[in-house]
Design a protein around this motif. Structure first.
Motif, PDB file in Angstrom:
ATOM      1  N   ARG A   1       0.809  -1.221   0.000  1.00  0.00           N
ATOM      2  CA  ARG A   1       0.000   0.000   0.000  1.00  0.00           C
ATOM      3  C   ARG A   1       0.841   1.269   0.000  1.00  0.00           C
ATOM      4  O   ARG A   1       0.467   2.267  -0.638  1.00  0.00           O
ATOM      5  CB  ARG A   1      -0.962   0.020   1.186  1.00  0.00           C
ATOM      6  CG  ARG A   1      -0.313   0.230   2.542  1.00  0.00           C
ATOM      7  CD  ARG A   1      -1.339   0.384   3.660  1.00  0.00           C
ATOM      8  NE  ARG A   1      -0.688   0.659   4.928  1.00  0.00           N
ATOM      9  CZ  ARG A   1      -0.411   1.878   5.386  1.00  0.00           C
ATOM     10  NH1 ARG A   1      -0.764   2.938   4.677  1.00  0.00           N
ATOM     11  NH2 ARG A   1       0.206   2.040   6.537  1.00  0.00           N
TER      12      ARG A   1
ATOM     13  N   GLY B   1       0.627   3.704  -3.100  1.00  0.00           N
ATOM     14  CA  GLY B   1       0.062   5.023  -2.822  1.00  0.00           C
ATOM     15  C   GLY B   1       1.036   6.139  -3.139  1.00  0.00           C
ATOM     16  O   GLY B   1       0.668   7.156  -3.748  1.00  0.00           O
TER      17      GLY B   1
ATOM     18  N   SER C   1      -5.294   3.676  -0.978  1.00  0.00           N
ATOM     19  CA  SER C   1      -4.142   3.988  -0.139  1.00  0.00           C
ATOM     20  C   SER C   1      -3.687   5.427  -0.345  1.00  0.00           C
ATOM     21  O   SER C   1      -3.397   6.154   0.613  1.00  0.00           O
ATOM     22  CB  SER C   1      -2.992   3.026  -0.450  1.00  0.00           C
ATOM     23  OG  SER C   1      -1.815   3.395   0.251  1.00  0.00           O
TER      24      SER C   1
ATOM     25  N   GLU D   1      -5.749   7.942   1.435  1.00  0.00           N
ATOM     26  CA  GLU D   1      -5.421   8.041   2.861  1.00  0.00           C
ATOM     27  C   GLU D   1      -4.111   8.789   3.105  1.00  0.00           C
ATOM     28  O   GLU D   1      -3.967   9.490   4.116  1.00  0.00           O
ATOM     29  CB  GLU D   1      -5.298   6.643   3.461  1.00  0.00           C
ATOM     30  CG  GLU D   1      -6.580   5.869   3.579  1.00  0.00           C
ATOM     31  CD  GLU D   1      -6.427   4.598   4.392  1.00  0.00           C
ATOM     32  OE1 GLU D   1      -7.450   4.067   4.839  1.00  0.00           O
ATOM     33  OE2 GLU D   1      -5.278   4.134   4.592  1.00  0.00           O
TER      34      GLU D   1
ATOM     35  N   GLN E   1      -0.302  -3.431   6.127  1.00  0.00           N
ATOM     36  CA  GLN E   1      -0.844  -3.202   4.791  1.00  0.00           C
ATOM     37  C   GLN E   1      -2.338  -2.910   4.798  1.00  0.00           C
ATOM     38  O   GLN E   1      -2.915  -2.628   3.752  1.00  0.00           O
ATOM     39  CB  GLN E   1      -0.577  -4.427   3.906  1.00  0.00           C
ATOM     40  CG  GLN E   1       0.890  -4.721   3.662  1.00  0.00           C
ATOM     41  CD  GLN E   1       1.610  -3.575   2.995  1.00  0.00           C
ATOM     42  OE1 GLN E   1       1.071  -2.913   2.108  1.00  0.00           O
ATOM     43  NE2 GLN E   1       2.843  -3.321   3.406  1.00  0.00           N
TER      44      GLN E   1
ATOM     45  N   ILE F   1      -5.691  -1.206   4.721  1.00  0.00           N
ATOM     46  CA  ILE F   1      -6.211   0.099   4.321  1.00  0.00           C
ATOM     47  C   ILE F   1      -7.515   0.324   5.080  1.00  0.00           C
ATOM     48  O   ILE F   1      -8.339  -0.576   5.197  1.00  0.00           O
ATOM     49  CB  ILE F   1      -6.449   0.165   2.808  1.00  0.00           C
ATOM     50  CG1 ILE F   1      -5.167  -0.188   2.047  1.00  0.00           C
ATOM     51  CG2 ILE F   1      -6.936   1.549   2.383  1.00  0.00           C
ATOM     52  CD1 ILE F   1      -5.358  -0.343   0.533  1.00  0.00           C
TER      53      ILE F   1
END
Length: 466
Positions: free
Chosen positions: A211, A215, A253, A256, A372, A374
């Motif tokens: 992630r 991301g 990801s 976030e 990992q 999310i």
């Protein structure tokens, strides 16, 4: 186990590099172009290539252009361009005004930061559309994260834009996400596509479904797009994140991480389709399915990121498992389906335990997968989360839980369950069908965000939704 990329000599053609110091380049000689319309379903097979340097890298019979060999030194700033060159689109037509339709593409290499905080070179593509943006305001940018393509460098999304169909020695790759790219371009939105860390670039393996790597790579692609020569997007351009399956996890990801990692990216909306938010649950769905080879991609990538994991993998896998990890490391989706479709991880271990059993018994593995997860952070902008209620590959329940987690944190979430009949257990159809049936609605929702229209959360409806 983390198989290292390997090089083999092959005759190639010099390739120009347009940004920063040039190095001798070589262009792929065996890639075959075909219509993107053939890409209605899956990606295909690839193999991890190796070593940055002047020697050509060959992955399953496909020569990787030297453009994808990272230099020894990278810029300090995330999103900084390392080099660019023109990228011929595999499906392109001359327009009446002399400009190519649907746009002018540029191959990119840019700097990002990996999950260990180290600099990493990532490749991708930026496409400046020929169509005008009619949604109001300056031209927006869509940062697109592709769905699963595999772990071989020849399956990089930027290569699939040039060669929608790639065939090599035991490999075939289809650029199925090109359809969404072209639809955004037709609407006048610029598009930047990331290849992710290690997919395309020849210095490391692709860290599949990591992630942080994904991301960061997606957000830094949005940053890199601003510096492309001829690009009309700027730091103030509205940015949307778009992805399905692996791409849905990457966009989720990035949503976030944006506020802390890339606050300079003017994020206005995220589409996360079938996001693999809880890898422990997703691996259970993948084990024994048509996409069982993805287990190898996950293990290979995490072992590369966390070398301590390699000792665990070596100790728990038998010869069959070790061969599977090495084999999948060079495959794309099509190869993995043909080579490891419906494989059961119990046949890869010394004691016949499944991967789920091993994870349950290994605190180290549990900790890696917990990192990992999310859903622990609030997304920075409105999100449209889509999941097929029959999805048994990237499980519906864990994707729905991501929406619940975000809603509890006060996120602006539009949750859309796709209700379709069961189209076949473990054969990918339940996973792929929502990609096709929901795409029009997803693009329409994203264009509204890029036009400045407000999104209204439907978190209140979660107790009523499947």
């Amino acid at each position: 186990m983390s198989p290292r990329k390997t090089t083999r000599s092959s005759s190639t053609v010099n390739t120009p590099h347009l940004v920063e110091p040039r190095r001798p380049g070589r262009r792929a000689g065996r890639l075959l172009a075909a219509s993107v319309a053939a890409a209605a379903c899956l990606g295909a097979v690839a193999e991890p290539a190796s070593a940055a340097g002047s020697e050509p890298v060959v992955s399953r019979g496909v020569t990787i252009p030297a453009f994808y060999n990272p230099p020894a030194q990278l810029p300090s700033a995330d999103g900084s361009l390392v080099r660019t060159e023109p990228l011929p689109l595999g499906l392109s037509l001359p327009g009446l005004d002399g400009r190519q339709m649907p746009g002018t593409a540029t191959r990119l290499m840019y700097k990002s930061t990996d999950a260990n905080g180290a600099p990493v070179a990532v490749t991708g593509a930026y496409i400046e559309p020929s169509a005008a943006w009619k949604g109001g305001g300056e031209r927006p940018l869509v940062a697109l994260a592709s769905g699963t393509m595999g772990q071989g460098d020849q399956c990089a999304p930027s290569l699939s834009l040039q060669h929608p169909l790639t065939i090599g020695e035991g490999t075939v790759s289809i650029g199925y996400d090109n359809i969404a790219v072209y639809r955004f371009l037709a609407a006048g939105a610029a598009v930047v596509v990331t290849d992710y860390a290690g997919l395309g670039t020849t210095d490391r393996l692709h860290t599949y479904v990591n992630r942080l790597d994904e991301g960061h790579a997606l957000l830094d692609a949005a940053r890199a797009a601003r510096s492309v020569e001829g690009a009309s997007v700027t730091a103030t351009s509205r940015v949307g994140l778009y992805g399905y399956s692996q791409g849905g996890g990457a966009s989720a990801s990035a949503a976030e991480l944006q506020s802390s990692y890339a606050p300079d990216v003017n994020l206005v909306g995220t589409y996360a389709g079938a996001p693999p938010a809880d890898l422990t649950e997703v691996m259970k769905g993948i084990d024994g399915s048509a996409l069982a080879g993805a287990l190898g991609w996950s293990i290979n990538g995490f072992a590369q990121t966390d070398p301590e994991l390699k000792a665990i993998v070596d100790a728990r896998t038998n010869d069959t498992g070790k061969a599977a990890l090495k084999g999948t490391s060079t495959m794309c989706v099509g190869d993995a389906i043909l080579g490891y479709g419906f494989a059961n991880s119990k046949k890869w271990t010394n004691d016949g335990s499944s991967l789920a059993d091993i994870i349950a018994a290994e605190p180290k593995l549990q900790a890696i997968l917990a990192k990992q997860r999310i859903g622990n952070l609030k997304p920075a902008a409105p999100v449209r989360l889509v999941t097929g209620v029959q999805d048994d590959i990237v499980g519906h329940a864990q994707a729905r839980q991501l929406a619940v987690d975000w809603c509890r944190k006060g996120g602006n979430v539009t949750y859309e369950p796709v209700r379709l009949p069961n189209l076949g257990d473990k054969i990918l159809t339940n996973h792929l069908a929502p990609l096709l049936t929901d795409q029009g609605s997803a693009i329409s929702w994203m264009k509204d965000r890029l036009s400045g229209k407000k999104a209204v959360s439907n978190c209140w409806s979660m107790p009523l939704q499947p």
